[in-house]
Motif scaffolding. Sequence first.
Motif, PDB file in Angstrom:
ATOM      1  N   ALA A 328       0.820  -1.208   0.000  1.00 53.13           N
ATOM      2  CA  ALA A 328       0.000   0.000   0.000  1.00 53.13           C
ATOM      3  C   ALA A 328       0.858   1.265   0.000  1.00 53.13           C
ATOM      4  O   ALA A 328       1.983   1.283   0.499  1.00 53.13           O
ATOM      5  CB  ALA A 328      -0.929   0.007   1.214  1.00 53.13           C
ATOM      6  N   THR A 329       0.288   2.322  -0.558  1.00 57.05           N
ATOM      7  CA  THR A 329       0.933   3.632  -0.485  1.00 57.05           C
ATOM      8  C   THR A 329       1.046   4.057   0.973  1.00 57.05           C
ATOM      9  O   THR A 329       0.118   3.862   1.768  1.00 57.05           O
ATOM     10  CB  THR A 329       0.108   4.672  -1.266  1.00 57.05           C
ATOM     11  N   ARG A 330       2.217   4.625   1.324  1.00 56.35           N
ATOM     12  CA  ARG A 330       2.475   5.048   2.700  1.00 56.35           C
ATOM     13  C   ARG A 330       2.371   6.559   2.829  1.00 56.35           C
ATOM     14  O   ARG A 330       2.658   7.293   1.871  1.00 56.35           O
ATOM     15  CB  ARG A 330       3.893   4.616   3.116  1.00 56.35           C
ATOM     16  N   PRO A 331       2.019   7.073   3.999  1.00 56.63           N
ATOM     17  CA  PRO A 331       2.139   8.511   4.228  1.00 56.63           C
ATOM     18  C   PRO A 331       3.594   8.939   4.020  1.00 56.63           C
ATOM     19  O   PRO A 331       4.512   8.322   4.569  1.00 56.63           O
ATOM     20  CB  PRO A 331       1.712   8.669   5.693  1.00 56.63           C
ATOM     21  N   THR A 342       3.178  16.153  -9.250  1.00 54.02           N
ATOM     22  CA  THR A 342       3.515  15.198  -8.194  1.00 54.02           C
ATOM     23  C   THR A 342       2.758  15.574  -6.927  1.00 54.02           C
ATOM     24  O   THR A 342       2.551  16.758  -6.629  1.00 54.02           O
ATOM     25  CB  THR A 342       5.025  15.193  -7.906  1.00 54.02           C
ATOM     26  N   VAL A 343       2.330  14.535  -6.188  1.00 56.53           N
ATOM     27  CA  VAL A 343       1.546  14.741  -4.971  1.00 56.53           C
ATOM     28  C   VAL A 343       2.201  13.995  -3.815  1.00 56.53           C
ATOM     29  O   VAL A 343       2.454  12.784  -3.914  1.00 56.53           O
ATOM     30  CB  VAL A 343       0.094  14.238  -5.140  1.00 56.53           C
ATOM     31  N   GLU A 344       2.471  14.699  -2.737  1.00 57.13           N
ATOM     32  CA  GLU A 344       2.941  14.052  -1.517  1.00 57.13           C
ATOM     33  C   GLU A 344       1.718  13.578  -0.740  1.00 57.13           C
ATOM     34  O   GLU A 344       0.831  14.373  -0.413  1.00 57.13           O
ATOM     35  CB  GLU A 344       3.759  15.012  -0.664  1.00 57.13           C
ATOM     36  N   VAL A 345       1.673  12.292  -0.465  1.00 55.52           N
ATOM     37  CA  VAL A 345       0.539  11.714   0.251  1.00 55.52           C
ATOM     38  C   VAL A 345       0.814  11.815   1.753  1.00 55.52           C
ATOM     39  O   VAL A 345       1.647  11.084   2.288  1.00 55.52           O
ATOM     40  CB  VAL A 345       0.311  10.254  -0.161  1.00 55.52           C
ATOM     41  N   LEU A 346       0.123  12.716   2.403  1.00 49.45           N
ATOM     42  CA  LEU A 346       0.288  12.875   3.844  1.00 49.45           C
ATOM     43  C   LEU A 346      -0.700  12.016   4.621  1.00 49.45           C
ATOM     44  O   LEU A 346      -0.461  11.689   5.784  1.00 49.45           O
ATOM     45  CB  LEU A 346       0.110  14.351   4.237  1.00 49.45           C
TER      46      LEU A 346
END
Length: 505
Positions: A328-331, A342-346
Amino acid sequence: MTALTLSTAGAATLRADAVVVGVAKGARGAKGPVVAAGAEAVDAAFGGKLATVLETLGASGAEGEVTKLPAPSGLKAPLVIAVGLGAAPEKDAGYPAETLRRAAGSAARALAGAKKAAFALPVEAAGDAQAIAEGALLGAYAFTAYQDEGNGKKPLAEVALLGAKPRDKAFKDAAARAVAVAEEMNRARDLVNTPPNDLYPESFAAVATAAGKEHGLKVQVWDEKALVKGGFGGILGVGQGAARGPRLVKVAYTHPEAEKSLALVGKGITYDSGGISLKPAGHNETMKCDMSGAAAVFAAVVATARLGLRVNLTGWLALAENMPSGTATRPGDVLRMYSGKTVEVLNTDAEGRLVLADAIAKASEESPDAIVDVATLTGAMVLALGHRRFGIMANDDEFRTAVHEVAEEAGEDSWPMPLPADLRKGMDSPTADIANMGDRMGGGLVAGLFLKEFVGEGITWAHLDIAGPAFHEGAPFGYTPKGGTGSAVRTLVGLAERAADGDLG
């Protein structure tokens, strides 16, 4: 599926399991109800004393009030259902469409299990007939796919609409519209209510493909390989933790005489655990409803096709499961979106905006006259507006007003919301072009600002956050059932109708 017929028969002579009449609240100071138009024959069968009998039973005529009483000998139906309409309209004014819609829905729910009911509610014009038909067909809805036969009552089988004119084109068109919209709303409800072990991205795509063949729609499906090849980093990032991969589905209806084009984009998270940013206990149980936006978009495109509207309408379904796992995508991860940003996933529980961003960017490539996205996007919108209305944001104030007007005309409660520029700074990221989270306060508006970043230049866009009304957990009311509601379908069809008329605001 409940059938609809237009009947010229009288309320006293039609053979049915029940006859439905309307009653309004009496003048100020009066205790009992007054009989509404359409119920004259039934009132006559009671010797002109129907209002008195109802008052004795405690009825007041308040909206949503349902009173059952045995029919007198002068009626063919054995049961009379009196449904409250609220305050009587001013002289020469009819009842609001939503009042009739809700009254018919309340009556239809009360008639679960009946074979046929005659609806003798006030009908002065084709619009009244349409509202009553919609309300009855929506109120008769029941989701029984996972129950043993007989476990729970079956919905009302047939609605006979009295006071309509079967040979009048306006009434026939109104009835056809009511059937198409109500049946597609109920299709959306079915999708929302289907358990996530049976409705997942691939199976949802299969439903869309089958409907495309039935209604002459062009359906294109991007599977995982196609999404990777296309660079759909948002959809892939959300779906990469699930055992069942994501999909992007395009459902297109075209009309040879269309002058306007409209793109609809729906959030289709078929189950939302929150991902690594796991939802707290008590917030997971209803997360099968997180694909309500995609269900609404899909239903609206099919309804538009059934009505043959002169518009080019494209639905984009951004489908994924948001699950926690080793993949899974992580914070803290950074995703490269379809647009190139580009997007930083917080926070992985702010996933809806990621799949929508990819689909909005893709829809923008076709340069439609307008894009409208629909999503159960933020709990913040529920805190702001409650459970019965959705928020509307847009990059154009005139278009936002037009969407709000269409929603109100359709009977869907909504409210225009701003996109304050000062909230954009909260999504600045030291690592990427933008973060998927910003200020906590005004979180619904922050989500709208995020989506705005991915709308193609010069394209008019609106965002509907239906997190509140998409799934109803309380007792049914009017034509609204427990569970999936089909929120936003009527608004989207109304927008398609405006586009067909050449006016999108």
